[in-house]
Design a protein around this motif. Structure first.
Motif, mmCIF file in Angstrom:
data_model
loop_
_atom_site.group_PDB
_atom_site.id
_atom_site.type_symbol
_atom_site.label_atom_id
_atom_site.label_comp_id
_atom_site.label_asym_id
_atom_site.label_seq_id
_atom_site.Cartn_x
_atom_site.Cartn_y
_atom_site.Cartn_z
ATOM 1 N N PHE A 341 41.109 18.582 44.151
ATOM 2 C CA PHE A 341 42.051 19.061 43.130
ATOM 3 C C PHE A 341 43.487 18.993 43.645
ATOM 4 N N PRO A 342 44.443 18.635 42.770
ATOM 5 C CA PRO A 342 45.861 18.693 43.157
ATOM 6 C C PRO A 342 46.336 20.136 43.191
ATOM 7 N N THR A 343 47.351 20.426 43.983
ATOM 8 C CA THR A 343 47.813 21.805 44.204
ATOM 9 C C THR A 343 48.170 22.518 42.901
ATOM 10 N N ASP A 344 48.805 21.811 41.971
ATOM 11 C CA ASP A 344 49.267 22.537 40.766
ATOM 12 C C ASP A 344 48.127 22.835 39.785
ATOM 13 N N MET A 345 46.894 22.436 40.153
ATOM 14 C CA MET A 345 45.728 22.797 39.329
ATOM 15 C C MET A 345 45.027 24.047 39.879
ATOM 16 N N PHE A 346 45.455 24.545 41.045
ATOM 17 C CA PHE A 346 44.701 25.632 41.696
ATOM 18 C C PHE A 346 44.673 26.893 40.833
ATOM 19 N N THR A 347 45.804 27.248 40.248
ATOM 20 C CA THR A 347 45.836 28.505 39.484
ATOM 21 C C THR A 347 45.076 28.358 38.173
ATOM 22 N N VAL A 348 45.031 27.120 37.663
ATOM 23 C CA VAL A 348 44.213 26.857 36.458
ATOM 24 C C VAL A 348 42.738 27.099 36.796
ATOM 25 N N LEU A 349 42.353 26.743 38.021
ATOM 26 C CA LEU A 349 40.965 26.982 38.463
ATOM 27 C C LEU A 349 40.704 28.478 38.611
ATOM 28 N N PHE A 350 41.721 29.221 39.026
ATOM 29 C CA PHE A 350 41.591 30.683 39.100
ATOM 30 C C PHE A 350 41.331 31.207 37.679
ATOM 31 N N ALA A 351 42.075 30.681 36.707
ATOM 32 C CA ALA A 351 41.902 31.123 35.302
ATOM 33 C C ALA A 351 40.506 30.769 34.780
ATOM 34 N N LEU A 352 40.002 29.590 35.142
ATOM 35 C CA LEU A 352 38.648 29.176 34.728
ATOM 36 C C LEU A 352 37.626 30.185 35.252
ATOM 37 N N GLY A 353 37.815 30.615 36.492
ATOM 38 C CA GLY A 353 36.907 31.617 37.083
ATOM 39 C C GLY A 353 37.079 32.980 36.450
ATOM 40 N N ARG A 354 38.328 33.381 36.191
ATOM 41 C CA ARG A 354 38.620 34.736 35.701
ATOM 42 C C ARG A 354 38.290 34.912 34.220
ATOM 43 N N LEU A 355 38.070 33.810 33.509
ATOM 44 C CA LEU A 355 37.844 33.894 32.066
ATOM 45 C C LEU A 355 36.740 34.852 31.645
ATOM 46 N N PRO A 356 35.527 34.799 32.226
ATOM 47 C CA PRO A 356 34.503 35.742 31.775
ATOM 48 C C PRO A 356 34.894 37.199 32.001
ATOM 49 N N GLY A 357 35.654 37.455 33.049
ATOM 50 C CA GLY A 357 36.138 38.826 33.299
ATOM 51 C C GLY A 357 37.118 39.248 32.222
ATOM 52 N N TRP A 358 38.073 38.380 31.901
ATOM 53 C CA TRP A 358 39.043 38.706 30.849
ATOM 54 C C TRP A 358 38.322 38.978 29.526
ATOM 55 N N VAL A 359 37.326 38.083 29.219
ATOM 56 C CA VAL A 359 36.600 38.218 27.942
ATOM 57 C C VAL A 359 35.810 39.533 27.927
ATOM 58 N N ALA A 360 35.145 39.823 29.050
ATOM 59 C CA ALA A 360 34.330 41.059 29.137
ATOM 60 C C ALA A 360 35.210 42.300 28.967
ATOM 61 N N GLN A 361 36.389 42.278 29.584
ATOM 62 C CA GLN A 361 37.283 43.446 29.525
ATOM 63 C C GLN A 361 37.885 43.592 28.117
ATOM 64 N N TRP A 362 38.204 42.454 27.473
ATOM 65 C CA TRP A 362 38.742 42.484 26.106
ATOM 66 C C TRP A 362 37.692 43.048 25.162
ATOM 67 N N LYS A 363 36.425 42.615 25.360
ATOM 68 C CA LYS A 363 35.288 43.061 24.518
ATOM 69 C C LYS A 363 35.076 44.567 24.709
ATOM 70 N N GLU A 364 35.108 45.016 25.976
ATOM 71 C CA GLU A 364 34.882 46.446 26.284
ATOM 72 C C GLU A 364 35.992 47.301 25.638
ATOM 73 N N MET A 365 37.225 46.819 25.752
ATOM 74 C CA MET A 365 38.360 47.563 25.188
ATOM 75 C C MET A 365 38.176 47.734 23.679
ATOM 76 N N ARG A 366 37.724 46.686 22.998
ATOM 77 C CA ARG A 366 37.528 46.780 21.540
ATOM 78 C C ARG A 366 36.329 47.647 21.195
ATOM 79 N N GLU A 367 35.239 47.489 21.965
ATOM 80 C CA GLU A 367 34.028 48.287 21.664
ATOM 81 C C GLU A 367 34.302 49.771 21.870
ATOM 82 N N ASN A 368 35.199 50.056 22.834
ATOM 83 C CA ASN A 368 35.528 51.467 23.089
ATOM 84 C C ASN A 368 36.614 51.974 22.150
ATOM 85 N N LYS A 369 37.010 51.093 21.213
ATOM 86 C CA LYS A 369 38.049 51.440 20.219
ATOM 87 C C LYS A 369 39.269 52.077 20.902
#
Ligand code: SDX
Length: 393
Positions: A341-369
Motif C-alpha cells: 500500500f502507498p503511504t497516503d492509503m494507510f489512514t483509509v485502511l484504518f477507516a476500513l478497519g474502524r468501520l464496524p466499530g463506528w457502525v456498532a456505536q452509531w446503532k447502540e446510540m440510536r437503540e439507547n435513544k
C-alpha cells in the motif's frame, strides 16, 4: 452560571455515554470487544466475524455468519454513478478526503436513508450497505490514484479477500490470493475495529445523535480520523521514520527534538490518551511485522529505525514520566507498506478497519435513544458592550 458547568477540554475525564461494545483498561493495557480479549480475536477470528460480534453483540453461529456474509455480498456493488465523483477530484486529492465525500454521498442513492424514525429493518439494510460497500469504495480510490481500471467485487471471495482482489487484482489476469497477506490484513483490520469513545467514534455518535443518516455520520468519523493526532498518525509515522532514515538514522537526535518544548516535533505513533502502560494492539502488530516481512522476504530499513526509536524512548525519563509508549499506529504503517500500500492509503485502511466499530456505536446510540449531543462551555469573552457606528470606530 445558571447551571454548574465542569470544564473538561478534550473530555479527558468525561464519560460521554454508556456502552456495551468495547472495554479498555489503560493501566493494564486491556482491550476487549464485547468481552473477548483482542489477543484472542486477533489470533483466532476473522474480520467479518469480529464485525458481526461488534455490531450484533455475540459471536455468530455458522448459520448466522453464512447469512451475514450472504447479505453483505448482495450489497458489495456501488452505483455506477459513484465513478463520476472521481472525475471531479484534482489528481492529488488525499484518499481520506475522497473517502469522506464518497461515503457521505452514498446517501444520494438511498434517499429513504434520510427519513427520520426509520424502522429497524431500514436501519439494518443501511448498516449492511455501508459495511458491504466500504471495501469497494476504498479499492476504487486506490485504483483511480494509480490510473488503473477499477475492479468489481467477486462474491466468491470472503470480505477481506474481496478487498485485496479489488485492490491488487487486475482485469488482465487472475489474482492469486497470498494467505500471508490475507491473514495479515484480517489481523490488522481486527486490531483497528473499535476503541470505545475515541475522537472519530465520538464524532460518529454526536453527528448521529442529531438523527443524521448513517452515511453522513460515518463520513464525519472519516474526517475526524484523518487528523495526524488520531488515525492520520499511521501515515505520519512512516513519514517521520523516512525523515530519520534520510537524516542518517540518528534516533537520539530526534528523540531529543521530541522532548524539546520549543520544537513542535512529536514522535508520531507514541503516546495515548488512555493507554498509560502499553497499547496491546502495538504489541501484536510489532510481532506481526517481523512475521509478515520475514514471510514476504522483505528487509525494510525503517523497521530497524522504528525498533531503535522504541528502545531509546522506552528508557528515556521524558517518555517514562509521561507514560508514552508506542500506540497502534507505530508499526501498522510498516506492514501496510510491506503489503504494497502507498503511504497516503494507510489512514483509509484504518477507516476500513474502524468501520464496524463506528457502525456498532452509531446503532447502540440510536437503540439507547440517546439525546442530541450538545455540550456547554465556560464563557470567557466580553461582557455586554454597546454597538459603535462605523464612522466612530
Ligand atoms: C490513535 O483515542 C484513541 O483510542 C485513539 C486510537 C484509536 O484506536 O481510536 O488509539 C488511535 O489515535 C492513536 C494515537 C495516534 N496519535 C499519535 O501517535 C500522535 C502522537 N501522539 C500524541 O499527539 C498524543 O500522545 C496523543 C494525541 C495520542 C494523546 O494526547 P493527550 O492524551 O492529549 O496527551 P498530551 O498531548 O496532553 O501529552 C501529554 C504530555 C505532553 O507533555 P507536557 O505538556 O506534559 O510536558 O506528553 C507529551 C506532550 O507534549 N507528548 C509527547 C507525545 N505525546 C504526548 N511528546 C512527544 N512525542 C509524543 N508523541
Amino acid at each position: 452560571l445558571s447551571t454548574f458547568i465542569t470544564l473538561d477540554s478534550g473530555y479527558k475525564n468525561t464519560g460521554a455515554t454508556k456502552s456495551a461494545i468495547t472495554f479498555l483498561d489503560g493501566e493494564e493495557g486491556i482491550l476487549r470487544y464485547r468481552g473477548y480479549p483482542i489477543e484472542e480475536l486477533a489470533a483466532k477470528s476473522s474480520f467479518i466475524e469480529v464485525a458481526y460480534l461488534l455490531i450484533y453483540g455475540e459471536l455468530p453461529t455458522q448459520t448466522q455468519l453464512t447469512d451475514f456474509q450472504f447479505r453483505v455480498s448482495r450489497h458489495t456493488l456501488v452505483h455506477e454513478d459513484m465513478l463520476k465523483f472521481f472525475d471531479g477530484y484534482p489528481s492529488k486529492t488525499h484518499p481520506m478526503g475522497q473517502l469522506a465525500s464518497l461515503v457521505c454521498c452514498l446517501s444520494a442513492f438511498y434517499p429513504e436513508s434520510l427519513h427520520p424514525n426509520q424502522t429497524p429493518e431500514e436501519v439494518e439494510l443501511n448498516i449492511i450497505r455501508m459495511f458491504a460497500k466500504m471495501p469497494t469504495i476504498v479499492s476504487w480510490i486506490y485504483k483511480k490514484a494509480i490510473g488503473h481500471p477499477v475492479m468489481y467485487p467477486k462474491n466468491k471471495f470472503d470480505y477481506v479477500s474481496n478487498y485485496l482482489y479489488m485492490t491488487f487484482g487486475h482485469r488482465t489476469e487472475e489474482y492469486d490470493l497470498d494467505p500471508v497477506i490475507v491473514d495479515a490484513m484480517n489481523k490488522l483490520l481486527i486490531l483497528h475495529a473499535d476503541h470505545e469513545q475515541n475522537c472519530s467514534t465520538s464524532t460518529v455518535r454526536i453527528v448521529g445523535s442529531s438523527d443524521c443518516n448513517l452515511f453522513a455520520s460515518i463520513s464525519a468519523g472519516v474526517a475526524a480520523l484523518w487528523g495526524p493526532l488520531h488515525g492520520g498518525a499511521n501515515q505520519a509515522v512512516i513519514e517521520m521514520l523516512e525523515l530519520i532514515k534520510k537524516d542518517g538514522g540518528d534516533v537520539d537526535k530526534w528523540v531529543a527534538k521530541a522532548k524539546d518544548k520549543n520544537d513542535s516535533f512529536r514522535l508520531m505513533g507514541f503516546g495515548h490518551r488512555v493507554y498509560k502502560n502499553f497499547d496491546p494492539r502495538a504489541k501484536i502488530i510489532k510481532e506481526a511485522c517481523d512475521n509478515v516481512l520475514n514471510k514476504l522476504g522483505i528487509q525494510d530499513p525503517v523497521l530497524d529505525i522504528a525498533k531503535k526509536l522504541e528502545e531509546v524512548a522506552l528508557h528515556d525519563e521524558y517518555f517514562i514520566e509521561r507514560k508514552l509508549y508506542p500506540n497502534v499506529d507505530f508499526y501498522s504503517g510498516i506492514i501496510y507498506r510491506a503489503l504494497g500500500f502507498p503511504t497516503d492509503m494507510f489512514t483509509v485502511l484504518f477507516a476500513l478497519g474502524r468501520l464496524p466499530g463506528w457502525v456498532a456505536q452509531w446503532k447502540e446510540m440510536r437503540e439507547n435513544k440517546e439525546p442530541i449531543g450538545r455540550p456547554r462551555q465556560v464563557y470567557v469573552g466580553s461582557t455586554t458592550r454597546e454597538y459603535i457606528p462605523l464612522e466612530k470606530r
